[in-house]
Motif scaffolding. Structure first.
Motif, PDB file in Angstrom:
ATOM      1  N   GLY A 135      78.610 -90.742  -3.065  1.00 56.62           N
ATOM      2  CA  GLY A 135      79.723 -89.819  -3.209  1.00 56.62           C
ATOM      3  C   GLY A 135      79.502 -88.437  -2.639  1.00 56.62           C
ATOM      4  N   PHE A 136      78.374 -88.194  -1.980  1.00 57.09           N
ATOM      5  CA  PHE A 136      78.164 -86.900  -1.337  1.00 57.09           C
ATOM      6  C   PHE A 136      79.164 -86.745  -0.200  1.00 57.09           C
ATOM      7  N   LYS A 137      79.647 -85.533   0.004  1.00 56.72           N
ATOM      8  CA  LYS A 137      80.591 -85.232   1.087  1.00 56.72           C
ATOM      9  C   LYS A 137      79.853 -84.520   2.208  1.00 56.72           C
ATOM     10  N   VAL A 138      80.357 -84.691   3.428  1.00 59.48           N
ATOM     11  CA  VAL A 138      79.751 -84.059   4.599  1.00 59.48           C
ATOM     12  C   VAL A 138      80.555 -82.814   4.964  1.00 59.48           C
ATOM     13  N   LEU A 152      67.576 -73.908   5.961  1.00 64.26           N
ATOM     14  CA  LEU A 152      67.271 -74.655   4.742  1.00 64.26           C
ATOM     15  C   LEU A 152      66.044 -75.534   4.946  1.00 64.26           C
ATOM     16  N   PRO A 153      65.245 -75.734   3.892  1.00 62.21           N
ATOM     17  CA  PRO A 153      64.081 -76.609   4.028  1.00 62.21           C
ATOM     18  C   PRO A 153      64.510 -78.045   4.306  1.00 62.21           C
ATOM     19  N   PRO A 154      64.016 -78.648   5.375  1.00 67.08           N
ATOM     20  CA  PRO A 154      64.450 -80.001   5.734  1.00 67.08           C
ATOM     21  C   PRO A 154      63.858 -81.060   4.805  1.00 67.08           C
ATOM     22  N   GLY A 155      64.605 -82.142   4.639  1.00 68.06           N
ATOM     23  CA  GLY A 155      64.108 -83.292   3.901  1.00 68.06           C
ATOM     24  C   GLY A 155      64.135 -83.146   2.398  1.00 68.06           C
ATOM     25  N   LYS A 156      64.827 -82.137   1.875  1.00 66.06           N
ATOM     26  CA  LYS A 156      64.858 -81.935   0.432  1.00 66.06           C
ATOM     27  C   LYS A 156      66.291 -81.715  -0.034  1.00 66.06           C
ATOM     28  N   ILE A 157      66.620 -82.312  -1.162  1.00 68.41           N
ATOM     29  CA  ILE A 157      67.886 -82.013  -1.818  1.00 68.41           C
ATOM     30  C   ILE A 157      67.619 -80.819  -2.727  1.00 68.41           C
ATOM     31  N   ARG A 158      68.436 -79.778  -2.569  1.00 66.09           N
ATOM     32  CA  ARG A 158      68.198 -78.594  -3.379  1.00 66.09           C
ATOM     33  C   ARG A 158      69.444 -78.241  -4.173  1.00 66.09           C
ATOM     34  N   PRO A 159      69.251 -77.725  -5.395  1.00 69.32           N
ATOM     35  CA  PRO A 159      70.401 -77.322  -6.206  1.00 69.32           C
ATOM     36  C   PRO A 159      70.965 -76.005  -5.713  1.00 69.32           C
ATOM     37  N   MET A 160      72.240 -75.822  -5.940  1.00 76.06           N
ATOM     38  CA  MET A 160      72.920 -74.599  -5.532  1.00 76.06           C
ATOM     39  C   MET A 160      74.070 -74.373  -6.503  1.00 76.06           C
ATOM     40  N   GLN A 161      74.341 -73.122  -6.819  1.00 72.19           N
ATOM     41  CA  GLN A 161      75.441 -72.823  -7.718  1.00 72.19           C
ATOM     42  C   GLN A 161      76.446 -71.946  -6.990  1.00 72.19           C
ATOM     43  N   ARG A 162      77.702 -72.305  -7.117  1.00 68.88           N
ATOM     44  CA  ARG A 162      78.769 -71.542  -6.474  1.00 68.88           C
ATOM     45  C   ARG A 162      79.995 -71.552  -7.383  1.00 68.88           C
ATOM     46  N   THR A 163      80.561 -70.403  -7.605  1.00 62.98           N
ATOM     47  CA  THR A 163      81.713 -70.212  -8.495  1.00 62.98           C
ATOM     48  C   THR A 163      81.487 -70.865  -9.856  1.00 62.98           C
ATOM     49  N   PRO A 217      70.442 -80.691   3.816  1.00 61.49           N
ATOM     50  CA  PRO A 217      70.775 -80.273   5.180  1.00 61.49           C
ATOM     51  C   PRO A 217      70.397 -81.329   6.219  1.00 61.49           C
ATOM     52  N   ASP A 218      71.206 -81.423   7.243  1.00 66.05           N
ATOM     53  CA  ASP A 218      70.917 -82.247   8.412  1.00 66.05           C
ATOM     54  C   ASP A 218      71.068 -81.329   9.629  1.00 66.05           C
ATOM     55  N   ALA A 219      70.006 -80.607   9.958  1.00 62.22           N
ATOM     56  CA  ALA A 219      70.062 -79.582  10.999  1.00 62.22           C
ATOM     57  C   ALA A 219      70.317 -80.176  12.383  1.00 62.22           C
ATOM     58  N   SER A 220      69.888 -81.400  12.622  1.00 63.70           N
ATOM     59  CA  SER A 220      70.088 -81.995  13.950  1.00 63.70           C
ATOM     60  C   SER A 220      71.566 -82.207  14.248  1.00 63.70           C
ATOM     61  N   ARG A 221      72.362 -82.426  13.207  1.00 60.34           N
ATOM     62  CA  ARG A 221      73.807 -82.632  13.392  1.00 60.34           C
ATOM     63  C   ARG A 221      74.636 -81.437  12.930  1.00 60.34           C
ATOM     64  N   GLN A 278      75.098 -80.135   9.881  1.00 58.76           N
ATOM     65  CA  GLN A 278      75.932 -80.476   8.745  1.00 58.76           C
ATOM     66  C   GLN A 278      75.089 -80.514   7.481  1.00 58.76           C
ATOM     67  N   ILE A 279      75.771 -80.463   6.345  1.00 61.89           N
ATOM     68  CA  ILE A 279      75.110 -80.625   5.064  1.00 61.89           C
ATOM     69  C   ILE A 279      75.862 -81.674   4.257  1.00 61.89           C
ATOM     70  N   TYR A 280      75.136 -82.327   3.369  1.00 65.85           N
ATOM     71  CA  TYR A 280      75.704 -83.280   2.440  1.00 65.85           C
ATOM     72  C   TYR A 280      75.787 -82.568   1.092  1.00 65.85           C
ATOM     73  N   VAL A 281      76.962 -82.558   0.488  1.00 65.76           N
ATOM     74  CA  VAL A 281      77.189 -81.840  -0.763  1.00 65.76           C
ATOM     75  C   VAL A 281      77.650 -82.819  -1.831  1.00 65.76           C
ATOM     76  N   GLY A 282      77.015 -82.748  -3.000  1.00 67.79           N
ATOM     77  CA  GLY A 282      77.402 -83.586  -4.122  1.00 67.79           C
ATOM     78  C   GLY A 282      77.295 -82.810  -5.419  1.00 67.79           C
ATOM     79  N   GLY A 283      77.948 -83.302  -6.425  1.00 68.95           N
ATOM     80  CA  GLY A 283      77.899 -82.693  -7.742  1.00 68.95           C
ATOM     81  C   GLY A 283      76.809 -83.326  -8.589  1.00 68.95           C
ATOM     82  N   PRO A 284      76.747 -82.939  -9.862  1.00 65.90           N
ATOM     83  CA  PRO A 284      75.720 -83.497 -10.751  1.00 65.90           C
ATOM     84  C   PRO A 284      75.817 -85.016 -10.912  1.00 65.90           C
TER      85      PRO A 284
END
Length: 151
Positions: free
Chosen positions: A45-48, A63-74, A82-86, A88-94
């Motif tokens: 269910g992660f979005k691109v 962003l550090p490659p190869g790691k899923i990192r938590p982030m808080q917004r609003t 992160p996928d720096a080669s393309r 783009q980032i993959y974003v998902g919730g809890p």
């Protein structure tokens, strides 16, 4: 024998040996990090999100490659990969992250270790602040003496 130790072939052999050990150690450290499959992230269910501006592209590359990192917004918690080669980032919730971690328990252990280290650091910092605050509250002049007042 002593002449051989200081000869150019012996120095070259020592240099190559040191290089081989360095490559072996670096290769072992890189192999220890688990790889993340982007298709699995999409399945859970992660979005691109594609970086469209130069600032966004720089941020994704930073962003550090190869790691899923938590982030808080609003006020909401997100997890990004992160996928720096393309660009783009993959974003998902809890929920999406929890589904991914259930399949890959090694990520849970790494996240728990980072959380424990961060908690220990905050606790140490909090103790230092409590001591400093207690010291300031015990001195009604906050470190000022009669000599500072010019009397």
């Amino acid at each position: 024998m002593k002449c051989f130790l200081y000869s150019p072939p012996a120095k070259l052999l020592g240099l190559l040996g040191a290089l081989a050990v360095t490559v072996f150690i670096a290769g072992g450290a890189g192999a220890a990090t688990p790889s993340i499959d982007e298709s699995q992230l999409l399945d859970f269910g992660f979005k691109v999100l594609v970086a469209k501006t130069k600032v966004q592209e720089d941020w994704v590359r930073g962003l550090p490659p190869g790691k899923i990192r938590p982030m808080q917004r609003t006020g909401k918690k997100f997890y990004i990969y992160p996928d720096a080669s393309r660009n783009q980032i993959y974003v998902g919730g809890p929920k999406e992250y929890e589904a991914y971690v259930q399949l890959h328990l090694e990520h849970r252990a790494a996240g728990a270790q980072q959380a424990a280290e961060a908690s220990a650091y905050r606790s140490k910092q909090g103790d230092a602040m409590r001591k400093a605050t207690a010291r300031d509250l015990s001195d009604p002049f906050l470190g000022a003496s009669w000599a500072d007042l010019g009397w």
